[in-house]
Design a protein around this motif. Sequence first.
Motif, mmCIF file in Angstrom:
data_model
loop_
_atom_site.group_PDB
_atom_site.id
_atom_site.type_symbol
_atom_site.label_atom_id
_atom_site.label_comp_id
_atom_site.label_asym_id
_atom_site.label_seq_id
_atom_site.Cartn_x
_atom_site.Cartn_y
_atom_site.Cartn_z
ATOM 1 N N SER A 1 -12.050 0.820 -10.630
ATOM 2 C CA SER A 1 -11.043 1.136 -11.641
ATOM 3 C C SER A 1 -10.511 2.558 -11.498
ATOM 4 C CB SER A 1 -11.644 1.003 -13.038
ATOM 5 O OG SER A 1 -12.153 -0.300 -13.226
ATOM 6 N N VAL B 1 -8.712 5.334 -13.734
ATOM 7 C CA VAL B 1 -8.589 5.582 -15.168
ATOM 8 C C VAL B 1 -7.674 6.772 -15.392
ATOM 9 C CG1 VAL B 1 -9.919 6.332 -17.187
ATOM 10 C CG2 VAL B 1 -10.875 4.638 -15.628
ATOM 11 N N THR C 1 -6.344 1.849 -17.726
ATOM 12 C CA THR C 1 -7.166 1.439 -16.590
ATOM 13 C C THR C 1 -6.380 0.526 -15.665
ATOM 14 O OG1 THR C 1 -8.914 1.287 -18.255
ATOM 15 C CG2 THR C 1 -9.489 0.610 -16.049
#
Length: 392
Positions: free
Chosen positions: A329, A331, A365
């Motif tokens: 991910s 972010v 995200t």
Amino acid sequence: MKFGGSSVADLERLRRVARRVVARAQERKVAVVVSAMGKTTNNLVAEACALLDPPPARELDMLMTTGERISMALLAIAIAAEGRTAISLTGSQCGIITNHQAGRARIVEVRPFRVEDEWAEGHVVIVGGFAGVSYKREVTTLGRGGSDTTAVALAAALGADCEIYSDVDGVYSGDPRELPAAQRIAALSYEEMQALSRAGAKVLHAQAVELAEERGIAIYARHSDPAIVGETVIRTNPARRSGVCAVTTDLVRDVEVALTADDPELRARLRGEAAEAGLLYLRCDRGGLSGLLSTRRTDASALARRFAGFAGVAGVARAAVSDERALVSCVGAGLEDRPELFREAEEALAAAGIAVEALLTDARTLSVLVDAGQRAAAAAALHARFIAGPPR
Ligand code: ADP
Ligand code: ASP
Ligand code: MG
């Protein structure tokens, strides 16, 4: 001041923490939250599972909380050895009241009278993290890594800020153990930190960040070795910037339950199970349900079996839980306004020879699902592309 497992892993480190606490206690009142020493909690879970997998959740909570009892008492003793009186208290003794969810309880109230009384007696107060007590007087735990949450909840109830000491001097743009190019981030908003924790960065517990935001208290993440002086502060509105600020990874299994026809009752049951299991990127519609189950959780294999078990239920066409995959991910803030990030992420991964199974996104995200073996390589490729790469 909260000290995590690595900071109290052996007696020498406990002594170092004791000296630091005693020095601070000369200036002001101090409450210290400690985790279990080193890998104690993992070892306790392994022993329980060797007897019965999954173990009864209540007994597992009872067992896991013993780890923090050991470290809190030893730290109080180490402080006494430094010539200062300290008293150790369990979560329940200092009024950490939770709901009844064994294994990942949520704090509903903190009544820190006992801490204040002990301060009035001149004691340094040491609190065992991770544990609370439910309204039904059961011992509960706050989920793995939950001592951070104990610390924030106590700080909020006592009107203090919260210092979290661990084996890293702040929050980095990626796990510094796995990504040598990761850079320390001076300040993060609560939202960014929450997204990072939820996406798998274990440096801070997600519920701790949530609680800090709700109560408006700052979190300072620092190294437990006083010679290492960096820090990250998590608070409201650090200088606004949009774009990716960190990359993190998790290991997940893809859960899918398809229905033969719309069935509101079955759908409601599935939704309930999914919410209880805390599935990520949950999608529930007339056709059924899909979501991701983080496999780092203590109860992940039991939950996987439960979802797979829907295969035999009337009205279910298919129930499948995939092998482990890596969820990588990116972010940051304002990602929803940056559609080009999708393409750039895919390009960076393709250039590294990594196939993307799925792209998932929300406001903070942008995640990709890749083969579990490519977790580190995918994180490195995205980190290089968005954070530490050559200028584009
Ligand atoms: P403690 O035992 O003190 O609670 P943790 O092990 O839970 O400490 O958290 C610290 C660890 O988190 C670090 O050793 C580091 O490997 C890991 N980590 C993962 N992601 C990050 C990140 N983005 N920034 C800093 N540390 C991270
Ligand atoms: N000892 C607990 C765990 O290992 C809580 C914590 O470390 O914060 O999850
Ligand atoms: Mg931790």
